[in-house]
Design a protein around this motif. Structure first.
Motif, PDB file in Angstrom:
ATOM      1  N   ASN A   1      -6.899   0.279  -3.440  1.00 40.05           N
ATOM      2  CA  ASN A   1      -7.630  -0.871  -2.910  1.00 40.05           C
ATOM      3  C   ASN A   1      -8.208  -1.755  -4.011  1.00 40.05           C
ATOM      4  O   ASN A   1      -8.366  -2.966  -3.834  1.00 40.05           O
TER       5      ASN A   1
ATOM      6  N   SER B   1      -8.026   3.339   4.292  1.00 39.40           N
ATOM      7  CA  SER B   1      -6.569   3.454   4.128  1.00 39.40           C
ATOM      8  C   SER B   1      -5.814   2.330   4.821  1.00 39.40           C
ATOM      9  O   SER B   1      -4.593   2.213   4.663  1.00 39.40           O
TER      10      SER B   1
ATOM     11  N   ASN C   1      -7.234   6.198  -2.522  1.00 39.06           N
ATOM     12  CA  ASN C   1      -7.351   4.891  -1.866  1.00 39.06           C
ATOM     13  C   ASN C   1      -8.246   3.954  -2.660  1.00 39.06           C
ATOM     14  O   ASN C   1      -8.050   2.734  -2.646  1.00 39.06           O
TER      15      ASN C   1
ATOM     16  N   SER D   1       1.034   4.135  -2.849  1.00 42.87           N
ATOM     17  CA  SER D   1       0.605   5.498  -2.511  1.00 42.87           C
ATOM     18  C   SER D   1       1.583   6.551  -3.020  1.00 42.87           C
ATOM     19  O   SER D   1       1.243   7.732  -3.083  1.00 42.87           O
TER      20      SER D   1
ATOM     21  N   LYS E   1     -12.529   3.162   0.205  1.00 40.87           N
ATOM     22  CA  LYS E   1     -11.765   4.349   0.578  1.00 40.87           C
ATOM     23  C   LYS E   1     -10.891   4.115   1.810  1.00 40.87           C
ATOM     24  O   LYS E   1     -10.119   4.975   2.202  1.00 40.87           O
TER      25      LYS E   1
ATOM     26  N   TYR F   1       0.839  -1.207   0.000  1.00 40.11           N
ATOM     27  CA  TYR F   1       0.000   0.000   0.000  1.00 40.11           C
ATOM     28  C   TYR F   1       0.872   1.254   0.000  1.00 40.11           C
ATOM     29  O   TYR F   1       0.617   2.198  -0.760  1.00 40.11           O
TER      30      TYR F   1
END
Length: 312
Positions: free
Chosen positions: A127, A167, A123, A117, A165, A113
């Motif tokens: 995801n 995180s 997100n 990012s 959404k 992740y």
């Protein structure tokens, strides 16, 4: 008695100074390094048991070709096994790579992740990659499947793509699945497959940057099937799957200095009897999945011009 696993080996302090664990440094290494090699447990075990001469061939290659070695948290759990500690040969192998200047990364799977990012601000997008990869990797009988079946919230988020959404979805998914690891499951390989599948979509990750070292045909098949099940127009960069015999042939073709005996020792470590590979010879029209011969015969074959092309 069932094998239990721990994310933190009891003697991790003996290896801690030889591995990188900080995500900021890991991100920097990932984007700047030439190639990333994810080690499966079986290949790591075999390579750590090599004699120093053959081990040095591998380490020198990693160093000279700008390769970083990634050991996922789940693979570390497998290496520590039910004794909950790393044996001396594993520690020595990691130390030798570190001493030679090869970056050795302890990679928590959820770090994926953090790396994504850097390139994607949403997100939702990050995801979605996890949702797609897990759908492709999970099988009807697996630790991942059993974990998701017993956790309705995680199932709805990861498989159905709800609450995209969030995180912390990567962290919750990977830590929950690792906590359910069982003896003789394929979780380590499945999580590597998910990680490399997602990372292959990063902008700037060229074909062949991501490599997986495994001598487990089942694990290789799992990773390969994820790539094949993805529509060609939706695939990321190409991932290289190396078995030890294929890797030895690759090094030979790159003119790495090593004797015939060294090649035999590299290929035969951890094996008894004939070596079975998938490959194609000059007289074949398609890949033969069961080419079987002694390690010496195989090395002599791969040293011949057009003798054999090892697929795995």
């Amino acid at each position: 008695m069932a094998t239990t696993y721990t994310e933190n080996p009891s003697n991790f302090s003996e290896v801690e100074s030889f591995v990188e664990t900080e995500i900021s440094e890991i991100k920097s290494i990932f984007f700047s390094i030439e190639k990333v090699f994810f080690y499966d447990a079986c290949s790591f075990q075999r390579h750590s048991n090599l004699a120093d001469k053959e081990k040095d061939i591998l380490i020198n290659y990693y160093c000279e070709r700008g390769i970083a070695v990634f050991i996922t948290r789940c693979i570390l759990m497998e290496l520590a096994s039910d004794q909950h500690k790393l044996i001396e040969k594993y520690i020595a192998f990691i130390k030798s790579m570190n001493d030679a200047g090869v970056p050795v990364i302890l990679y928590n799977e959820e770090f994926t992740y953090d790396i994504l990012s850097e390139c994607f601000s949403s997100n939702d997008k990050i995801n979605e990659y996890l949702t797609w990869a897990v759908r492709m990797v999970k099988s009807p009988v697996s630790t991942i499947e059993e974990t998701l079946k017993s956790d309705a919230k995680l199932y709805s988020e990861v498989i159905e793509g709800k609450t995209v959404k969030s995180s912390d979805l990567y962290k919750r998914f990977f830590t929950t699945v690792r906590g359910n690891k069982e003896h003789h499951d394929n979780l380590g390989e499945e999580l590597i497959s998910i990680c490399v599948h997602i990372l292959s979509y990063l902008p700037g990750v060229f074909d062949g940057k991501l490599c997986v070292l495994t001598d487990d045909k089942g694990a290789a098949g799992k990773i390969d099937s994820v790539m094949r099940r993805t529509n060609p127009q939706n695939r990321g960069s190409k991932i290289i799957l190396f078995s030890t015999p294929k890797f030895v042939q690759h090094m030979f073709q790159e003119h790495v200095e090593m004797s015939e005996e060294a090649m035999i020792n590299l290929i035969s470590q951890g094996r008894t009897g004939n070596i079975t590979v998938m490959g194609i010879t000059a007289f074949d029209l398609k890949v033969d999945e069961k080419i079987s011969m002694t390690s010496r015969e195989l090395v002599q074959k791969l040293m011949e011009p057009n003798g054999i092309k090892i697929v795995f």
